[in-house]
Design an enzyme around this catalytic site. Structure first.
Site, short mmCIF file in Angstrom:
data_model
loop_
_atom_site.label_atom_id
_atom_site.label_comp_id
_atom_site.label_asym_id
_atom_site.label_seq_id
_atom_site.Cartn_x
_atom_site.Cartn_y
_atom_site.Cartn_z
N GLN A 238 0.83 -1.21 0.00
CA GLN A 238 0.00 0.00 0.00
C GLN A 238 0.87 1.26 0.00
OE1 GLN A 238 -2.79 -2.35 3.16
NE2 GLN A 238 -3.23 -0.17 3.05
N CYS B 289 -8.83 0.80 9.31
CA CYS B 289 -9.09 1.97 10.15
C CYS B 289 -7.81 2.78 10.31
CB CYS B 289 -9.65 1.58 11.50
SG CYS B 289 -8.42 1.07 12.72
N GLU C 37 -12.99 4.06 5.79
CA GLU C 37 -12.90 3.25 6.99
C GLU C 37 -13.94 3.59 8.05
OE1 GLU C 37 -8.10 2.77 6.47
OE2 GLU C 37 -8.88 4.42 7.61
#
Lengths: 168, 788
Positions: B222, B373, B742
């Site tokens: 990512q 999150c 999220e």
């Protein structure tokens, strides 16, 4: 390990592959046949990312040997699109935002395509039941259900009445 | 509600065009890590430890090496020669790449096999003979903190498994506030280990070109740019120099935080490619993914909340034990060992709070990453939303009313929280009222009373969460010293089409579409004509990547800022072409016109052509800009969720009958994508609430290590989500957006727990830990005298 030759019809095309008896069908499809649209997510039949059709029946290709498919006809995501472009299921997934990362999508669409043949106008509960062997981590399934409903509506909708051309 | 300034053809903000990335995914033409295939490529497979703590007595690779096609078996001793057997974690701890003497958790990498084919590598790992000598195991973090506990990390030179202590807030003032409160509610809340379980597992293809001295790594990451820098810093001493490292993050099959860390497998594959001089591919299987990759949560919390009889919330005290496994390999900003956990005062105007967290080692896999999150915000929201609900029930107040009474007022923003955050904007009353209206809250309460009279168990749960996302600002946020800005580079071609590149990396969020929409909004170039690229460190501008809902707050902002630089230059070119003063030009999406002379127009396409063919003398040719955006503050998305559950007294099954989610993520780029993000987030909220857990037995055996035991919800378990929005723009973001990927994962679990406890409060249940499986609820029911 002794390899053997198998003969398959893959997306309508006759194909031959030389495989070890232990080679999983999904690896044969991805590596021997070069069709990488079919994905592997768990190798235990739980996630459904590897779903293909064997003789028009959806199968999880991570738990079937390639040699078991000898002589059979298989369809993968690469075989979904018709000559006019996307199939109704593919179109539905695009229109209804039925995919995000896209990894589960080929398997999900193969399952949805099989449902198209089985039930003309499935309820939401029937659709959810039908795709319950395919895990998606991104979409929360809401738009996948809508995508499948879109495809059914498109294929099974009554033909639209002819528009008046004027001059009755 | 969502307004648009551009036509659907241009497709700027507020439109929901079909996604640009979808045609390749729909036709099986995505390019995920397993699809990367290079000539001469070798396969790597990993031998893993069956024990949670053991000395490695010997590794005998002779039988493996005798298998035709096996080229090498790489051990920790091999890597030790190059100083690569250990590596730093993002939290300045250390973890093993491969062990030289001891394994610390079950499924830890022991050695790696390199072979010409996947199946041969799989055969070979079975043929490697490893002799272990078992050592005492500590699994429970509380036992791990006791004197005399087995030392997990003797290499640290300390006689304790305690890693760090972190606290924030005024302890004395909070104590005084709690003592002065009419009631103090106290609860122990455990958020178990869970795993993001993206449907694509992790993997890489490392390819070292010996002649060029260049390493190219395709990798499920990512954060490709940060990975490149980390590789250069870790392996600089063996000759890997940053300009000779190219990290490519191809299509990613879901990330959710699990693809932020550097896993040992990546490093071993890179080392193998450098040593052998051929490309090496490593793809982990699902069991490796669940058993060895970074976990999320594992927070043991004791929370106390003060409340007066009139419903006024006073102070909050939280103590948490954070189980990090054998290494602190969390992915938090450097200054925050417990992430943004001190957002735990939530949506409420609390006057006092104190938070303490202690990190501890155990014989479990390392981690502490997010599960969709932003840096422990889920743990924070779970704590406050549970405690507010318990307080409401304790004093006999409606859970909605206590929230309404204590919300930060809409006119109090920007709001400085007692723990130091500055909330940018919010309207909490509006979101909760909207959710209550949609679900018919008052009617449901009446229905609940009727059902309770009949002995049926029905509960209504609320969660009014506040998120904290979009890190930077860089003055507070860095990863290993690298500041948390992010970037955009936009080039307008002579024919008025554009390419835009970013430092982030989509894993399904739809950046190729939404970033194009931002450029379309700012420049009036149709989004169909904006090509978006990310994930290749050789071409994209530097950035910290996509996680913590930061792409829109940072790179999205950078796209707007770069586009505005381009618009400034376009204005100069338009003035030159129109023979007018810049001040006399008016902009509307896609064109400048002369004020008072609407016939005098230059489109952005005409201006782009002129930038290469007829630009003013003395002006630089071309039309492009780069922007590195350092946000002045975080953004604070929020929402109110209401959940209705029915509980089967016979089986303990929790049935989520309805779930209404009202989200506020500020201004919206693409409504359809925002809804999709919320649907997915909600599903990753119900998952840990009802189904998912990775636990361990006393010997350290993983009990959730496959999809047989780790229950990712299917379409059948997932409710039909009902979503709506309020829109409260961020005042500091260039186009008022906040990030949304999220929120729902954060907000959903406490709503579901609150609903279950709401159904059971009258029989004496105050709290239930997640996952609320039928077995757990059945036991809770029986323990409280409820029979089926």
């Amino acid at each position: 390990m002794t390899s053997r030759e198998i003969h398959l019809t893959v997306n309508g095309e006759a194909r031959t592959a030389t495989v070890e008896p232990r080679l999983l069908l999904v690896h044969c499809i991805r590596e021997n046949l070069g069709l990488t649209g079919t994905h592997v997510g768990c190798e235990t039949s739980h996630c459904g990312a590897c779903t293909i059709h064997v003789d028009d029946t959806p199968v999880k290709s991570c738990t079937m040997f390639a040699v078991q498919a000898d002589g059979k006809s298989i369809t993968t995501v690469e075989g979904l699109a018709g000559p006019g472009g996307l199939s109704p299921v593919q179109e539905g997934f695009w229109e209804e935002h039925g995919l995000q990362c896209g990894f589960c999508t080929p398997g999900m669409m193969m399952t949805a395509t099989a449902l198209m043949r089985e039930v003309a106008t499935p309820s939401e509960a029937e659709i959810r039941e039908a795709i319950s062997g395919n895990l998606c981590r991104c979409t929360g399934y809401v738009n996948i259900v809508k995508a499948i409903q879109y495809a059914h509506a498109k294929v099974h909708a009554p033909a639209p009445a002819l528009a008046h051309q004027g001059g009755e | 509600m969502v307004t648009t300034r551009t036509t659907p053809e241009i497709g700027g903000m507020g439109h929901s065009p079909r996604r640009k990335e979808d045609p390749r995914f729909l036709q099986g033409k995505g390019n995920y890590i397993e699809d990367v295939k290079l000539p001469g490529m070798l396969w790597m497979d990993i031998v893993r430890s069956p024990y949670a703590h053991a000395k490695i007595v010997s590794i005998d690779a002779s039988k493996a090496l005798a298998i035709p096609g096996v080229l090498a078996v790489i051990t920790g001793k091999d890597l030790e020669k190059y100083g690569l057997h250990w590596m730093p974690t993002l939290m300045s701890d250390t973890q093993m790449v491969l062990p030289t003497d001891t394994v610390k958790y079950q499924a830890q990498e022991v050695c790696a096999v390199i072979a010409t084919e996947r199946y041969i590598a799989a055969d070979a790992i079975q043929a490697v003979e490893v002799e272990y000598e078992e050592l005492p195991v500590v699994v429970d973090p509380f036992k791990s903190m006791q004197p005399g506990a087995t030392l997990v990390r003797p290499d640290k030179g300390k006689d304790t498994n305690h890693i760090w202590h972190w606290e924030v807030g005024d302890a004395a003032a909070t104590d005084a506030m709690l003592q002065a409160s009419d009631v103090v509610v106290k609860e122990h809340i455990y958020l178990p280990r869970i795993h993001v379980a993206s449907i694509e597992t992790c993997g890489c293809v490392a390819s070292f070109d010996k002649i060029e001295g260049k390493l190219t790594v395709w990798m499920t990451t990512q954060a490709p740019h940060a990975i490149r820098t980390v590789l250069a810093l870790v392996a600089g001493h063996v000759g890997l120099s940053e300009e000779k490292i190219r990290v490519i993050s191809p299509d990613i099959g879901g990330g959710f935080g699990g693809k932020v860390p550097v896993y040992p497998g990546y490093v071993i594959a890179i080392a193998a490619s450098v040593l052998i001089g051929k490309p090496v591919k490593w793809i982990e299987d699902r069991m490796e993914n669940l058993q060895a990759d970074s976990f999320a949560r594992d927070y043991h919390t004791t929370a106390e909340l003060g409340v007066n009889r009139d419903g006024t919330l006073t102070g909050l005290r939280i103590k948490t034990l954070a189980d990090h496994g054998y290494a602190d390999a969390a992915a938090n900003p450097s200054k925050f060992p417990a992430g943004l956990y001190h957002i735990c005062t939530g949506s409420y105007d609390l006057k006092g709070a104190h938070v303490e967290v202690d990190g501890v080692y155990t014989n479990k896999p390392p981690g502490g990453v997010a599960y969709r999150c932003s840096f422990r915000v889920t743990e924070a929201v779970h704590a406050i939303e549970r405690m507010v609900d318990i307080a409401a029930h304790e004093i006999g107040m409606d859970p909605a009313a206590i929230r309404m009474k204590n919300f930060i007022e809409a006119d109090a923003f920007p709001y400085k929280s007692v723990l130091g955050w500055e909330y940018d904007s919010g309207n909490y009353h509006l979101a909760l009222r909207k959710a209550m209206d949609i679900i018919g809250y008052e009617d449901l309460r009446r229905e609940q009373l009727e059902k309770r009279a009949r002995g049926e168990l029905m509960g209504i749960g609320i969660c009014s969460f506040t998120e904290i996302v979009g890190a930077g600002p860089s003055k507070d946020f860095d990863i290993l010293g690298i500041k948390m800005f992010d970037s955009a580079e936009i080039r307008i071609h002579p024919t008025g089409k554009a390419i835009a590149r970013f430092g982030t990396k989509s894993q399904g969020q739809g950046h190729e579409t939404t970033y194009a929409q931002i450029v379309a909004e700012e420049l009036g170039i149709p989004m169909a004509h904006v090509q978006v690229e990310e994930g290749d460190t050789d071409t994209a501008p530097y950035g910290l990547g996509t996680y913590a809902s930061r792409s829109t707050p940072t790179s999205g902002a950078a796209a707007a800022m770069a586009a505005r630089k381009i618009r400034d230059k376009a204005r100069k070119i338009a003035a030159y072409l129109l023979e007018a003063d810049e001040e006399d030009l008016e902009w509307e999406p896609g064109r400048f016109s002369v004020r008072g002379n609407p016939e005098a127009v230059k489109t952005i396409q005409e201006i782009a052509f002129a930038a290469y063919t007829n630009h003013p003398q003395g002006m630089e040719a071309g039309l492009e800009a780069t922007h590195y955006y350092d946000p002045p503050n975080l953004t604070y998305p929020f929402g109110s969720y209401i959940c209705v559950v029915d509980i089967d007294k016979g089986t303990g099954q929790v049935h989520v009958r309805r779930f209404v989610a009202v989200d506020d993520c500020g201004n919206i780029i693409n409504p359809k994508i925002v809804d999709g993000q919320v649907h997915g987030g909600l599903t990753m909220g119900i998952a840990p609430a009802l189904y998912e857990e990775i636990s361990y037995d006393e010997a350290g055996n993983c009990l959730g290590g496959s999809f047989i035991d780790y229950l990712v919800p299917t379409a059948v378990e997932t409710p039909h989500w009902e979503t709506d929005k309020t829109i409260t723009p961020s005042p500091h973001h260039p186009f008022g957006a906040k990030g949304v990927g999220e929120s729902a994962t954060v907000g959903a679990p406490p709503a579901i727990v609150n609903a279950v406890v709401d159904a059971l409060w009258h029989v004496g249940v105050r709290h239930v830990d997640i996952p609320m499986t039928p077995a757990r609820i059945w036991k809770v029911l029986r323990d409280h005298g409820v029979e089926g």
